[in-house]
Design a protein around this motif. Structure first.
Motif, PDB file in Angstrom:
ATOM      1  N   HIS A  26       0.843  -1.203   0.000  1.00 20.91           N
ATOM      2  CA  HIS A  26       0.000   0.000   0.000  1.00 20.91           C
ATOM      3  C   HIS A  26       0.878   1.253   0.000  1.00 20.91           C
ATOM      4  O   HIS A  26       2.028   1.234   0.470  1.00 20.91           O
ATOM      5  CB  HIS A  26      -0.939   0.010   1.229  1.00 20.91           C
ATOM      6  N   TYR A  28       0.995   3.612   1.880  1.00 22.43           N
ATOM      7  CA  TYR A  28       1.421   4.084   3.202  1.00 22.43           C
ATOM      8  C   TYR A  28       2.582   3.275   3.774  1.00 22.43           C
ATOM      9  O   TYR A  28       2.997   3.503   4.917  1.00 22.43           O
ATOM     10  CB  TYR A  28       0.265   4.011   4.201  1.00 22.43           C
ATOM     11  N   ASP A  42      -3.268   2.023  -4.164  1.00 24.87           N
ATOM     12  CA  ASP A  42      -4.337   2.236  -3.180  1.00 24.87           C
ATOM     13  C   ASP A  42      -5.139   0.939  -3.018  1.00 24.87           C
ATOM     14  O   ASP A  42      -4.842  -0.075  -3.670  1.00 24.87           O
ATOM     15  CB  ASP A  42      -5.232   3.421  -3.593  1.00 24.87           C
ATOM     16  N   SER A  43      -6.157   0.982  -2.181  1.00 26.82           N
ATOM     17  CA  SER A  43      -6.918  -0.242  -1.885  1.00 26.82           C
ATOM     18  C   SER A  43      -7.564  -0.814  -3.140  1.00 26.82           C
ATOM     19  O   SER A  43      -7.644  -2.036  -3.298  1.00 26.82           O
ATOM     20  CB  SER A  43      -8.009   0.048  -0.857  1.00 26.82           C
ATOM     21  N   PHE A  65      -7.094  -5.946   6.877  1.00 26.14           N
ATOM     22  CA  PHE A  65      -8.272  -6.069   6.008  1.00 26.14           C
ATOM     23  C   PHE A  65      -7.863  -6.157   4.537  1.00 26.14           C
ATOM     24  O   PHE A  65      -8.587  -6.736   3.725  1.00 26.14           O
ATOM     25  CB  PHE A  65      -9.269  -4.916   6.244  1.00 26.14           C
ATOM     26  N   MET A  66      -6.726  -5.598   4.167  1.00 29.83           N
ATOM     27  CA  MET A  66      -6.272  -5.644   2.775  1.00 29.83           C
ATOM     28  C   MET A  66      -5.816  -7.066   2.417  1.00 29.83           C
ATOM     29  O   MET A  66      -6.160  -7.597   1.354  1.00 29.83           O
ATOM     30  CB  MET A  66      -5.121  -4.655   2.559  1.00 29.83           C
ATOM     31  N   TYR A 116     -17.227   0.276   3.111  1.00 30.69           N
ATOM     32  CA  TYR A 116     -15.885   0.718   2.720  1.00 30.69           C
ATOM     33  C   TYR A 116     -14.967  -0.481   2.951  1.00 30.69           C
ATOM     34  O   TYR A 116     -15.112  -1.207   3.953  1.00 30.69           O
ATOM     35  CB  TYR A 116     -15.507   1.904   3.616  1.00 30.69           C
ATOM     36  N   ASN A 118     -12.246  -0.870   4.172  1.00 33.26           N
ATOM     37  CA  ASN A 118     -11.557  -0.888   5.469  1.00 33.26           C
ATOM     38  C   ASN A 118     -12.479  -1.489   6.536  1.00 33.26           C
ATOM     39  O   ASN A 118     -12.966  -0.816   7.440  1.00 33.26           O
ATOM     40  CB  ASN A 118     -11.182   0.536   5.904  1.00 33.26           C
ATOM     41  N   SER A 133     -12.002   4.283  -1.449  1.00 28.65           N
ATOM     42  CA  SER A 133     -12.102   5.738  -1.620  1.00 28.65           C
ATOM     43  C   SER A 133     -11.989   6.100  -3.102  1.00 28.65           C
ATOM     44  O   SER A 133     -12.482   7.132  -3.534  1.00 28.65           O
ATOM     45  CB  SER A 133     -11.032   6.456  -0.800  1.00 28.65           C
ATOM     46  N   HIS A 179      -6.531  10.141  10.159  1.00 25.22           N
ATOM     47  CA  HIS A 179      -7.068  11.267   9.377  1.00 25.22           C
ATOM     48  C   HIS A 179      -7.853  12.266  10.211  1.00 25.22           C
ATOM     49  O   HIS A 179      -7.947  13.430   9.828  1.00 25.22           O
ATOM     50  CB  HIS A 179      -7.889  10.736   8.192  1.00 25.22           C
ATOM     51  N   HIS A 202      -7.280  13.389   1.824  1.00 26.19           N
ATOM     52  CA  HIS A 202      -7.984  12.107   1.699  1.00 26.19           C
ATOM     53  C   HIS A 202      -9.406  12.277   2.239  1.00 26.19           C
ATOM     54  O   HIS A 202      -9.614  13.004   3.218  1.00 26.19           O
ATOM     55  CB  HIS A 202      -7.220  11.032   2.498  1.00 26.19           C
ATOM     56  N   GLU A 204     -11.084  10.513   4.116  1.00 29.27           N
ATOM     57  CA  GLU A 204     -11.271  10.107   5.518  1.00 29.27           C
ATOM     58  C   GLU A 204     -11.076  11.282   6.476  1.00 29.27           C
ATOM     59  O   GLU A 204     -11.290  11.145   7.678  1.00 29.27           O
ATOM     60  CB  GLU A 204     -10.296   8.980   5.876  1.00 29.27           C
ATOM     61  N   SER A 218      -8.657   9.664  -3.363  1.00 28.09           N
ATOM     62  CA  SER A 218      -7.951   8.479  -2.870  1.00 28.09           C
ATOM     63  C   SER A 218      -6.443   8.684  -3.031  1.00 28.09           C
ATOM     64  O   SER A 218      -6.000   9.577  -3.776  1.00 28.09           O
ATOM     65  CB  SER A 218      -8.370   7.248  -3.667  1.00 28.09           C
ATOM     66  N   THR A 219      -5.660   7.812  -2.406  1.00 25.92           N
ATOM     67  CA  THR A 219      -4.207   7.976  -2.489  1.00 25.92           C
ATOM     68  C   THR A 219      -3.723   7.848  -3.936  1.00 25.92           C
ATOM     69  O   THR A 219      -2.823   8.569  -4.357  1.00 25.92           O
ATOM     70  CB  THR A 219      -3.476   6.976  -1.572  1.00 25.92           C
ATOM     71  N   MET A 271       0.111   0.559   9.703  1.00 26.46           N
ATOM     72  CA  MET A 271       0.840   0.408   8.438  1.00 26.46           C
ATOM     73  C   MET A 271       2.339   0.270   8.697  1.00 26.46           C
ATOM     74  O   MET A 271       3.045  -0.437   7.975  1.00 26.46           O
ATOM     75  CB  MET A 271       0.595   1.639   7.555  1.00 26.46           C
TER      76      MET A 271
HETATM   77  P1  13P Z   1      -6.736   4.426  -0.223  1.00 30.39           P
HETATM   78  O1  13P Z   1      -7.565   3.320  -0.770  1.00 30.39           O
HETATM   79  O2  13P Z   1      -7.141   5.789  -0.714  1.00 30.39           O
HETATM   80  O3  13P Z   1      -5.298   4.162  -0.451  1.00 30.39           O
HETATM   81  O4  13P Z   1      -6.972   4.482   1.360  1.00 30.39           O
HETATM   82  C1  13P Z   1      -6.674   3.411   2.211  1.00 30.39           C
HETATM   83  C2  13P Z   1      -6.571   3.805   3.628  1.00 30.39           C
HETATM   84  O5  13P Z   1      -6.385   3.006   4.497  1.00 30.39           O
HETATM   85  C3  13P Z   1      -6.709   5.202   3.937  1.00 30.39           C
HETATM   86  O6  13P Z   1      -6.493   5.407   5.277  1.00 30.39           O
END
Ligand code: 13P
Ligand code: SF4
Length: 312
Positions: A26, A28, A42-43, A65-66, A116, A118, A133, A179, A202, A204, A218-219, A271
């Motif tokens: 990811h 992050y 991103d996710s 969760f990912m 979502y 997450n 996102s 966030h 973001h 969030e 989103s990221t 992360m």
């Molecule tokens: P993204 O899908 O935008 O990367 O966001 C994931 C996330 O955990 C944001 O806190």
């Protein structure tokens, strides 16, 4: 990188080849992990990669969760997460049994549940569709117009999506602990210091912070927004790992971390639990591996596949 670091990277690359593994990371994750990964994103991008990979092993450098989502999509593959304690405060804010009870208590509402990504596999298994996102606006626009919508677990992302789509939704009261640390005051201060730098936040983040942003996304969309925008510098209001991805992709531009009231930038402690050493060990032992009861996995796969269909 020092000699020890180089050895570690070489070890990881050799193990990756020997085990026919793919490393997904990811945005992050720490710099060293992003640099050794096959794909950083991103996710949404990571879910698509997980759905399409032909590798036998998925080494997921992100949070629980990912990796769980990758396992839901790939029950026959081994999915490893370098540190099983890499959780998520947002996911924790909506336990599956609490959602189940809420749906039972409000059965008369016949909710269409949009979750979502997450969130846990248990929450996904109670949902109708998943969003990230990166595609939340599209997913909510596709949701049936004759149903009451319940959006879980992030109230800030949910609020933003309502603003974008005009669709009323009931929002679960969850939030990301990282966030919500950005405040109106902390972002006003950095705006005053860098008045010519667009602020990219973001979804969030809280409404007060989003209102101060020039772009909310989103990221992954942060990458395309900054690349296509003529400004040479940007204030980035999200987790600190994103700065590495942006600087690597656009070395000619300047990225200023959005501050909180307490710190110059924001780190997600979950992360940051993954390290190169833990990744090497996980590839060597193929553990810790994600395991799920088949009933939960199979039910959780349906709303993820629905999301992937609507995102195509
Ligand atoms: P993204 O899908 O935008 O990367 O966001 C994931 C996330 O955990 C944001 O806190
Ligand atoms: Fe969860 Fe927030 Fe960390 Fe993202 S940044 S993984 S939402 S705690």
């Amino acid at each position: 990188m020092n000699a020890l670091g180089v050895d570690l990277v070489e070890e990881i690359l050799a193990l990756k080849k020997a085990k026919n593994a793919v490393i997904l990371a990811h945005n992050y994750q720490v710099k060293e992990i992003q640099e050794v990964a096959d794909f950083v994103g991103d996710s949404l991008g990571l879910s698509i990669q997980a759905a399409e990979t032909s590798a036998d092993v998925i080494a997921f450098c992100g949070v629980h969760f990912m990796a769980e989502t990758a396992k839901i999509l790939n029950p026959a593959k081994t999915v490893i997460l370098p540190d099983l304690d890499a959780g998520c405060s947002l996911s924790d804010s909506c336990p599956a049994d609490a959602l189940e009870n809420y749906l039972k208590d409000h059965a008369d509402k016949n909710y269409y549940v949009i979750a979502y990504i997450n969130c846990s596999a248990g929450v996904k298994a109670l949902s109708d569709v998943i969003c990230t996102s990166g595609n939340a606006v599209k997913i909510v626009n596709n949701a049936p117009s004759n149903r009451n919508l319940l959006f879980v677990p992030d109230q800030n992302l949910g609020q933003w999506v309502m603003e974008q789509t005009g669709r009323p939704m009931e929002l679960w009261k969850g939030a990301c602990y990282v966030h919500v640390e950005f405040t109106r005051q902390s972002i006003q201060r950095i705006r005053a210091e860098y008045p010519d730098s667009p602020v990219v936040a973001h979804p969030e983040c809280t409404t007060a912070v989003r209102m101060l942003a020039d772009e909310v996304c989103s990221t992954e969309k942060m990458i395309s927004f900054c690349r296509n925008h003529p400004s040479p510098s940007f204030v980035i209001v999200t987790e600190s790992g994103m700065l590495h991805r942006l600087r690597r992709e656009m070395p000619e531009k300047t990225f200023i971390p959005g501050p909180t009231d307490a710190c110059a930038c924001a780190d997600c402690r979950f992360m940051k639990r993954n390290t190169l050493e833990k990744l090497r060990d996980a590839l060597f032992t193929l553990s810790p591996a994600i395991e799920l009861p088949e009933k939960v996995r199979a039910r959780a796969e349906l709303p993820i596949r629905q999301m992937l269909d609507w995102s195509a």
